[in-house]
Design a protein around this motif. Structure first.
Motif, short mmCIF file in Angstrom:
data_model
loop_
_atom_site.label_atom_id
_atom_site.label_comp_id
_atom_site.label_asym_id
_atom_site.label_seq_id
_atom_site.Cartn_x
_atom_site.Cartn_y
_atom_site.Cartn_z
N ALA A 94 0.86 -1.19 0.00
CA ALA A 94 0.00 0.00 0.00
C ALA A 94 0.89 1.23 0.00
N ARG A 101 0.20 3.18 -5.94
CA ARG A 101 -0.51 2.21 -6.75
C ARG A 101 0.39 1.02 -7.06
N ASP A 143 -2.60 -6.38 -2.24
CA ASP A 143 -2.63 -4.92 -2.36
C ASP A 143 -3.81 -4.40 -1.53
N HIS A 144 -3.65 -3.25 -0.92
CA HIS A 144 -4.79 -2.60 -0.27
C HIS A 144 -4.61 -1.10 -0.31
N TRP A 145 -5.70 -0.39 -0.06
CA TRP A 145 -5.73 1.06 -0.29
C TRP A 145 -6.33 1.76 0.93
N TRP A 146 -5.61 2.76 1.40
CA TRP A 146 -6.14 3.61 2.47
C TRP A 146 -5.38 4.91 2.50
N GLN A 147 -5.74 5.77 3.43
CA GLN A 147 -5.21 7.12 3.45
C GLN A 147 -4.91 7.57 4.88
N PRO A 159 -6.78 -3.06 -5.49
CA PRO A 159 -6.55 -3.24 -4.06
C PRO A 159 -7.76 -3.86 -3.36
N ASP A 217 -9.06 10.55 -4.92
CA ASP A 217 -8.55 9.51 -5.80
C ASP A 217 -9.57 9.25 -6.90
N ILE A 255 -7.79 1.82 -8.17
CA ILE A 255 -7.34 3.20 -7.99
C ILE A 255 -6.40 3.53 -9.14
#
Length: 635
Positions: free
Chosen positions: A370, A373, A392-396, A420, A484, A496
């Motif tokens: 993460a 991309r 895969d993973h997605w965060w903020q 992700p 995003d 993403i």
């Protein structure tokens, strides 16, 4: 193991309060919540209203009280100093309590701010936990940030104490922190009462009488005397920390994390998303200055009773591209969480993965990516060489934990390269056009999350409630705007594709630079790449590619450019209008591995730019400028 994702996500949708109320049973509370969710507090409501708790107690003391004091808690692995130090939960508790005693003696009380400006040393994590123990609010500033950037954070947070070190150490260089700290304090109108300074052998510093205190002396004395503090109860809705993230205006935004929701979400994620059991070793190869370091170096593993690795090194160069495999072997790491950039660097230096075979990875189960991309080529390489799941993973920063992923603790579902995963429980994610209308599956648009955000979602910005609304809530009322861009396919997988600022408009066609990068990265000789939109008088913007080849590749740049152009044309089509790919030695990145595409675009357009605060090496921007000048591509 079949995946329980669908039923778990459906259970959250059916009863969000019941779902998070059940998750909260894994936390030790001083007083229980009067309501799991109160919609009438703040912009979108708050979690665990009425409850009191203490993060440090849940990370340390309760494990000791449960009889696990001799279980391993922290591992500091520092190839730049050739040292490894380990701390049990009992030892970590004693050190954190002693530091909290010292901070209290320096005037730090519940609600006060403490800035932590430290390298990757155990004392940085101890500092975070000591603040939590007192109910103080920490703000970790990435070690080595320029003085003016540190000054803006001192100005905004108004800390009573700053915890820092004499220096940071990187391969081939020592970064003196103290001059940067002194300059920042001189610049800022707000002044700390005290600076607690950790002297390091690589470079010591002079202390200023009346302001600076030697960390080892004062904390060591407290520890030797058995001095410590209790864990101060705080409201679940009280701030745990402030983490500054870059703003579009250049003024940093202080993301606030509340206490109760934060620990509930992280505890849930360790078991269900990352699939860890108490007593295992988790390694987030990040820095404590970034949100990953907060969530998964410091808090998440310790909440779950896992050991956490604090790594003071690089994926390559300390000493070679086998560094990560050595750490995994030596500390029996079960799961590694790092940025795709790290694996691109390893792949570039060791494209055949031959160094992997030199190490025993028998305890290692899962790789999580993460932060940037994850292009399919990097994931495929890692899957093939490691023969393990690559998730895969997605965060903020704003959310504090994964918005989408593939929860191995629930049984992973099939992976789609480039995605992700699917939304995690708590996140109701949509794709909208610029007018706020839903778009069909597979259509590029703005990725948003329907309010309320789940536990750990930020409730506001520090001292900037109006900016909070303007930056995140006003563009799409009722939703959190992630900034995003991407798609959700017919199976519910999220892709993403770019930051919304990186979607380019070529002759009226909205195109994703991320999609072009994915194609370029699939070329076997390419280690990493970046595509930006360069201003064009005729078409508005034209895509401009930069690429770095794998080590040992010696190709004619003109021939390789033709191959890349043809590849993009074949995979995306003539509409992409991709015609230019420049070879560069390196891509400019932040120290957390994010490629500075916006700065590259400004250089190409001949615009003025501000030197990015977190840039890893400013000299790379000169290299980018020279590459553009050679092709007469500036302006």
């Amino acid at each position: 193991m079949s995946s329980r994702y669908a039923e778990t996500y459906a259970a959250w949708q059916a009863d969000p309060q019941g779902f998070w109320g059940k998750a909260a049973e894994q936390i030790d509370w001083f007083t229980p919540a009067t309501s799991v969710f109160n919609p009438d507090i703040g912009v979108y409501g708050c979690w665990f209203d009425g409850a009191t708790c203490n993060t440090c107690y849940n990370c340390l003391d309760r494990h000791v009280e449960a009889g696990h004091g001799e279980r391993l808690a922290l591992i500091h692995d520092s190839p730049v100093t050739d040292t490894v130090v380990r701390f049990t939960f009992a030892e970590a508790t004693a050190r954190v309590s002693a530091l909290a005693h010292v901070l209290r003696g320096l005037g730090v009380e519940k609600g006060d701010r403490v800035i932590i400006y430290m390298p990757m040393v155990p004392e940085a994590v101890f500092g975070m936990l000591a603040c939590a123990r007192l109910g103080a609010i920490h703000s970790v500033v990435f070690g080595g940030f320029a003085a003016n950037e540190l000054a803006t954070r001192i100005e905004d947070a108004a800390p009573k104490v700053i915890l820092s070190a004499s220096c940071g150490i990187e391969p081939g260089r020592v970064i003196a922190y103290k001059p940067l700290l002194d300059e920042a304090i001189e610049t800022a109108a707000q002044k700390p009462d005290t600076c607690l300074i950790l002297q390091r052998d690589a470079l010591t510093c002079d202390l200023i009488d009346g302001r600076d205190v030697d960390y080892a002396d004062i904390v060591g004395s407290a520890l030797a005397a058995g001095q410590g503090t209790e864990c101060v109860p705080v409201a679940a809705t009280d701030p745990a920390y402030i983490l500054y993230t870059s703003g579009t205006t250049g003024q940093p935004k202080g993301v606030v994390r509340d206490t109760g929701g934060h620990i509930v979400a992280l505890k849930w994620s360790m078991a269900h998303h990352y699939g860890l059991k108490p007593g295992e070793v988790f390694w987030a190869a990040s820095d404590v200055g970034w949100v990953v370091g907060h969530s998964y170096i410091c808090y998440g593993p310790l909440l779950h009773g896992c050991a956490t690795v604090i790594y003071e090194g690089k994926p390559v160069g300390t000493p070679d591209a086998g560094a990560f495999w050595r750490v995994i072997q030596d500390h029996k790491v079960a799961a590694l969480f790092t940025a795709p950039t790290a694996f691109r660097a390893i792949r570039k230096a060791d494209p055949t993965g031959k160094l992997i075979d030199d190490y025993d990875l028998s305890y290692f189960r899962t790789l999580f990516l993460a932060g940037e991309r994850s292009d399919p080529a990097t994931i495929q390489w890692a899957q093939e060489k490691l023969d393990r799941p690559v998730i895969d993973h997605w965060w903020q920063t704003e959310t504090g934990w994964a918005m989408s992923g593939n929860p191995v603790g629930l049984g992973a579902f099939p992976i789609k390269l480039g995605s992700p995963g699917k939304p995690m429980p708590g996140y109701n994610i949509h794709v909208l056009d610029d007018a706020g209308n839903p778009v069909p599956p597979g259509t590029l648009g703005n990725i948003v999350c329907k309010l309320p955000l789940p536990p750990s979602g930020f409730p506001t910005l520090w001292n900037a409630p109006e900016r909070f609304l303007k930056s995140y809530m006003e563009d799409f009322p009722g939703y959190y705007a992630t900034s995003d861009a991407g798609i959700i396919d017919e199976d519910g997988y999220i892709f993403i594709m770019a930051r919304t600022d990186d979607i380019i408009n070529v002759a009226g066609h909205r195109l994703s630079t991320g999609a072009m990068e994915e194609v370029i990265a699939s070329h076997p000789e390419i280690a990493e790449c970046a595509v930006v939109g360069k201003a064009d008088a005729l078409k508005g913007q034209m895509p401009l590619g930069f690429y770095v080849t794998n080590d040992g590749v010696a190709r004619n740049a003109t021939e390789l450019e033709k191959e890349l152009v043809q590849l993009v044309r074949a995979k995306i089509g003539a509409v992409a209008a991709f015609k230019t790919a420049l070879p560069v030695l390196r891509l400019p990145k932040t120290r957390s591995g994010k490629v500075l595409r916006g700065t590259m675009q400004k250089i190409a357009d001949g615009e003025h730019y501000k030197m990015p605060a977190a840039i890893d090496d400013p000299a790379i921007l000169t290299e980018i400028t020279d590459a553009l000048k050679m092709r007469n591509l500036i302006g």
